[in-house]
Enzyme design. Sequence first.
Site, PDB file in Angstrom:
ATOM      1  N   HIS A 287      -1.479  36.526 -10.162  1.00 43.26           N
ATOM      2  CA  HIS A 287      -0.875  35.833  -8.917  1.00 43.26           C
ATOM      3  C   HIS A 287      -0.948  34.547  -8.793  1.00 43.26           C
ATOM      4  CE1 HIS A 287       0.157  36.125  -4.740  1.00 43.26           C
ATOM      5  NE2 HIS A 287      -1.256  35.600  -4.370  1.00 43.26           N
TER       6      HIS A 287
ATOM      7  N   CYS B 159      -2.046 -31.554   7.971  1.00 38.73           N
ATOM      8  CA  CYS B 159      -2.662 -30.330   8.176  1.00 38.73           C
ATOM      9  C   CYS B 159      -2.473 -29.813   9.586  1.00 38.73           C
ATOM     10  CB  CYS B 159      -4.267 -30.524   7.977  1.00 38.73           C
ATOM     11  SG  CYS B 159      -4.586 -31.235   6.475  1.00 38.73           S
TER      12      CYS B 159
ATOM     13  N   HIS C 245       8.533 -36.096  16.479  1.00 38.27           N
ATOM     14  CA  HIS C 245       9.069 -34.886  15.837  1.00 38.27           C
ATOM     15  C   HIS C 245       8.308 -33.682  16.227  1.00 38.27           C
ATOM     16  CE1 HIS C 245      10.549 -37.570  12.346  1.00 38.27           C
ATOM     17  NE2 HIS C 245      11.526 -37.798  13.294  1.00 38.27           N
TER      18      HIS C 245
ATOM     19  N   CYS D 212       5.639  34.930  -5.965  1.00 41.77           N
ATOM     20  CA  CYS D 212       4.655  34.061  -5.836  1.00 41.77           C
ATOM     21  C   CYS D 212       4.661  32.750  -6.594  1.00 41.77           C
ATOM     22  CB  CYS D 212       3.098  34.453  -5.871  1.00 41.77           C
ATOM     23  SG  CYS D 212       2.933  35.527  -7.238  1.00 41.77           S
TER      24      CYS D 212
END
Lengths: 488, 92
Positions: free
Chosen positions: A438, A67, A81, A167
């Site tokens: 339109h 841990c 180490h 359009c």
Amino acid sequence: MNDNGCIHLNNFKAAKGTHPYKIVHAFFVSCTSYEARKYKATSCLCFTCGKTGPRMHSCLHCIFFGCYSGHIQDHSKTKKHFLYVDLGFGNIFCAQCQDYIYDRELTDIAVTYKLKQAKSLGLNVPYTPWLPNNNEAMALRRLRKRRLISPHTTIGLRGLQNLGSTCFMNCIVQALIHTPLLRDYFLAEKHKCKAQSSGKCLVCEVSKLFQEFYSGAKTPLTLHRLLHLIWTHARHLAGYEQQDAHEFFIATLDVLHRHCMNGVEDIEKKENGRCNCIIDQIFTGGLQSDVVCTSCSGVSTTIDPFWDISLDVAGPGSLQACLERFTRAEHLGSAAKIKCSNCRAYRESTKQLTLETLPIVASFHLKRFEHSSQIDRKISAFISFPAELDMTPFMSSHRRAVDMAGADNNNAPQGIFEDNRYSLFAVVNHLGSLDAGHYTAYVRQMKGSWFKCDDHMITRASLREVLDSEGYLLFYHKTVLEYECDVS
Amino acid sequence: MTVNNTIAHQRLILTGDRERFKDLLMRRLIECGWRDQVRMLCREAVKENEGGNVNFDTLVSRVTPRARALVPDTVKKELLQKIKTHLLTPKD
């Protein structure tokens, strides 16, 4: 912080190379195989306290797990180490520097192993943020002009001149320009034209168009070149009269798809026979059709590609209801008998359509125009559509699971890791009657920021206004994108 | 850790489901903007400590309380629900 590691790590690498890191990573960080997962599951316990963490580290010098809080420090003191690998993320901790160390070479190894792990588990490729390479970093330094994108920028918005009943084209162009993935593709200049003659490729034209839209200029654009290109490649749309926006959308995708393929060798196309041009990558889904014979219950399944889904609007009052009806099993009746390959006879059958694969952009066409021998009419019935849509209920896999499970199982069928949420980004509306109409479009420019495009006029709009509009074509974009795995 | 817990933990790793849940969690945290928020918190913390060397431990101790609080409840609920369902579903 640089990514050249530290003196201790460099000395270690000089003596032992990267092999120890590779072993630890492939077995205990990103398990690249079932074998590795077996080791990780059974042996990743702290040598000091016997627990599974938190923050488990492995010594890089010898076989030792510990841990982070205390146990690896003890190990450092007794064994001298000093280098450890964090088993959660694969980062290197140097106990002499008392910090995590970045090393380009080891980072690259970690990325490769993470990809391998994703592949072995059938996961999506993990997201890696963009890092500029040397050329890009130089270019960023050289070009000092920056454009700040704030919630109030109007970049990417430009009106389009009406060239006499165009359009129908303008609203489709607005929808395409505001398709997030298409925009990313073109602004990243991904289209490398292989066409022989210049000026004839629609993909190049669209590429230029994106540059125009994002140039920062505000004057309306005129799309005469685009219109001309589409006229030459989709003859049925030529002429000066009003066209159907849906037909134009499909024709445009078709021409774009064909031009993407110009000069592309067959070997570059996908091996499964499916086209991987940008149009197909974004817009193509697979529609599954299951025909069930009522005599023998034999199922014949076919899957066809689709670019959009056309929905009947008579009846249901919402998009979801339309989709529900679209994917419902339908009895074909005695007048439409189909030859059953199992019974070797013509039988009555039921047919059900479901979505086998979903496209990134789901385009819905509400069939508001009814053409029959007696009457041509427009159906203006109100159909509500949501800003966020979950497509899961209409998928083949979901339908299958629901059918199998019956009523007693309320668990979500298998796909807890699947995400089929879509969000609305463009709506094309048809105003007026069948012969004097339109088209306008609503587009989402940024999250939560909508604009109405009425030819050359661009005005801010609210989401409410968008959702209350009639809706003719609805464009949804997948909310979360998965990455394709290309590791072999 | 009880024997049952150990078995559940081992099974999650063995089947790769632990990675799948981690992947899901990470995606949710990216989607909701949590990662960007935490990145900003880290930048602030480093800036505040101008000149001095910030190491990982000081950064973690400074950012963790606020970062934890920023995780949306919906994300926590979703993960809890899915892990629960997953663990309670009998396996053959």
